[in-house]
Design a protein around this motif. Structure first.
Motif, PDB file in Angstrom:
ATOM      1  N   THR A  25       0.816  -1.218   0.000  1.00  0.00           N
ATOM      2  CA  THR A  25       0.000   0.000   0.000  1.00  0.00           C
ATOM      3  C   THR A  25       0.849   1.268   0.000  1.00  0.00           C
ATOM      4  O   THR A  25       0.317   2.370   0.017  1.00  0.00           O
ATOM      5  CB  THR A  25      -0.931   0.031   1.234  1.00  0.00           C
ATOM      6  OG1 THR A  25      -0.132   0.102   2.414  1.00  0.00           O
ATOM      7  CG2 THR A  25      -1.836  -1.187   1.261  1.00  0.00           C
ATOM      8  N   GLY A  26       2.176   1.113  -0.006  1.00  0.00           N
ATOM      9  CA  GLY A  26       3.069   2.266  -0.012  1.00  0.00           C
ATOM     10  C   GLY A  26       3.410   2.796   1.368  1.00  0.00           C
ATOM     11  O   GLY A  26       4.086   3.814   1.493  1.00  0.00           O
ATOM     12  N   LYS A  27       2.955   2.122   2.408  1.00  0.00           N
ATOM     13  CA  LYS A  27       3.284   2.515   3.782  1.00  0.00           C
ATOM     14  C   LYS A  27       4.491   1.720   4.267  1.00  0.00           C
ATOM     15  O   LYS A  27       4.793   0.659   3.719  1.00  0.00           O
ATOM     16  CB  LYS A  27       2.087   2.250   4.690  1.00  0.00           C
ATOM     17  CG  LYS A  27       0.886   3.123   4.367  1.00  0.00           C
ATOM     18  CD  LYS A  27      -0.248   2.861   5.311  1.00  0.00           C
ATOM     19  CE  LYS A  27      -1.430   3.751   4.957  1.00  0.00           C
ATOM     20  NZ  LYS A  27      -2.573   3.496   5.812  1.00  0.00           N
ATOM     21  N   PRO A  28       5.184   2.205   5.295  1.00  0.00           N
ATOM     22  CA  PRO A  28       6.334   1.447   5.812  1.00  0.00           C
ATOM     23  C   PRO A  28       5.928   0.023   6.196  1.00  0.00           C
ATOM     24  O   PRO A  28       4.903  -0.181   6.844  1.00  0.00           O
ATOM     25  CB  PRO A  28       6.764   2.251   7.034  1.00  0.00           C
ATOM     26  CG  PRO A  28       6.311   3.640   6.740  1.00  0.00           C
ATOM     27  CD  PRO A  28       5.022   3.487   5.978  1.00  0.00           C
ATOM     28  N   ASP A  29       6.725  -0.931   5.784  1.00  0.00           N
ATOM     29  CA  ASP A  29       6.461  -2.341   6.090  1.00  0.00           C
ATOM     30  C   ASP A  29       6.935  -2.616   7.510  1.00  0.00           C
ATOM     31  O   ASP A  29       8.122  -2.790   7.765  1.00  0.00           O
ATOM     32  CB  ASP A  29       7.185  -3.232   5.089  1.00  0.00           C
ATOM     33  CG  ASP A  29       6.801  -4.693   5.219  1.00  0.00           C
ATOM     34  OD1 ASP A  29       6.218  -5.071   6.260  1.00  0.00           O
ATOM     35  OD2 ASP A  29       7.098  -5.462   4.290  1.00  0.00           O
ATOM     36  N   MET A  30       6.007  -2.658   8.432  1.00  0.00           N
ATOM     37  CA  MET A  30       6.341  -2.794   9.845  1.00  0.00           C
ATOM     38  C   MET A  30       6.832  -4.188  10.210  1.00  0.00           C
ATOM     39  O   MET A  30       7.323  -4.392  11.317  1.00  0.00           O
ATOM     40  CB  MET A  30       5.135  -2.413  10.706  1.00  0.00           C
ATOM     41  CG  MET A  30       4.707  -0.949  10.525  1.00  0.00           C
ATOM     42  SD  MET A  30       6.064   0.227  10.692  1.00  0.00           S
ATOM     43  CE  MET A  30       6.389   0.100  12.434  1.00  0.00           C
ATOM     44  N   SER A  31       6.740  -5.150   9.304  1.00  0.00           N
ATOM     45  CA  SER A  31       7.244  -6.494   9.610  1.00  0.00           C
ATOM     46  C   SER A  31       8.766  -6.510   9.723  1.00  0.00           C
ATOM     47  O   SER A  31       9.336  -7.469  10.218  1.00  0.00           O
ATOM     48  CB  SER A  31       6.771  -7.490   8.552  1.00  0.00           C
ATOM     49  OG  SER A  31       7.390  -7.228   7.304  1.00  0.00           O
TER      50      SER A  31
END
Length: 126
Positions: A25-31
């Motif tokens: 989605t273009g948001k930081p990948d918190m994984s």
């Protein structure tokens, strides 16, 4: 240490131009991050470890300065049969340079440190 054959310090720039990995989605990948959103998760540390390993095998002057967070194990490099060792300045072809550490002059005059220290004390006391 430049003159030694049994010790070397080499900057590994794999994190210099790295951007925060993004999800679909273009948001930081918190994984890639731990619960505190600052430290890496196991997944993030795995990516950093692969990038560091690859940097240690790359010759000085040709080191990758970013990490693309692809989770692709095939990007992990293996030692080259012709060069089965970690790359240093000396074995990357920079060991015979005309660098003479004893004769290099500091770019900052010695008195600048004294003036800065005195100024810091004066500003701190105000």
């Amino acid at each position: 240490y430049e003159q030694r054959e049994d010790f070397a310090v080499v900057i590994q720039p794999f994190f210099r131009n790295t951007l925060v990995p993004l999800d679909s989605t273009g948001k930081p990948d918190m994984s890639f991050f731990a619960a505190d959103c600052f430290h890496f998760s196991v997944r993030g540390y795995a990516e950093m470890a692969m990038a560091l390993w690859n940097n240690m095998l790359e010759p000085v002057g040709e080191k990758q300065s970013y990490n693309n967070f692809t989770q692709d194990r095939s990007k992990l490099k293996c030692p080259n049969p012709e060069k089965p060792f970690l790359s240093t300045r000396r074995n990357s072809g920079f060991g015979n340079s005309d660098l003479n550490l004893e004769k290099t002059e500091s770019s900052v005059p010695y008195w600048a440190a004294i003036v800065t220290a005195v100024a810091g004390v004066l500003v701190g006391s105000l």
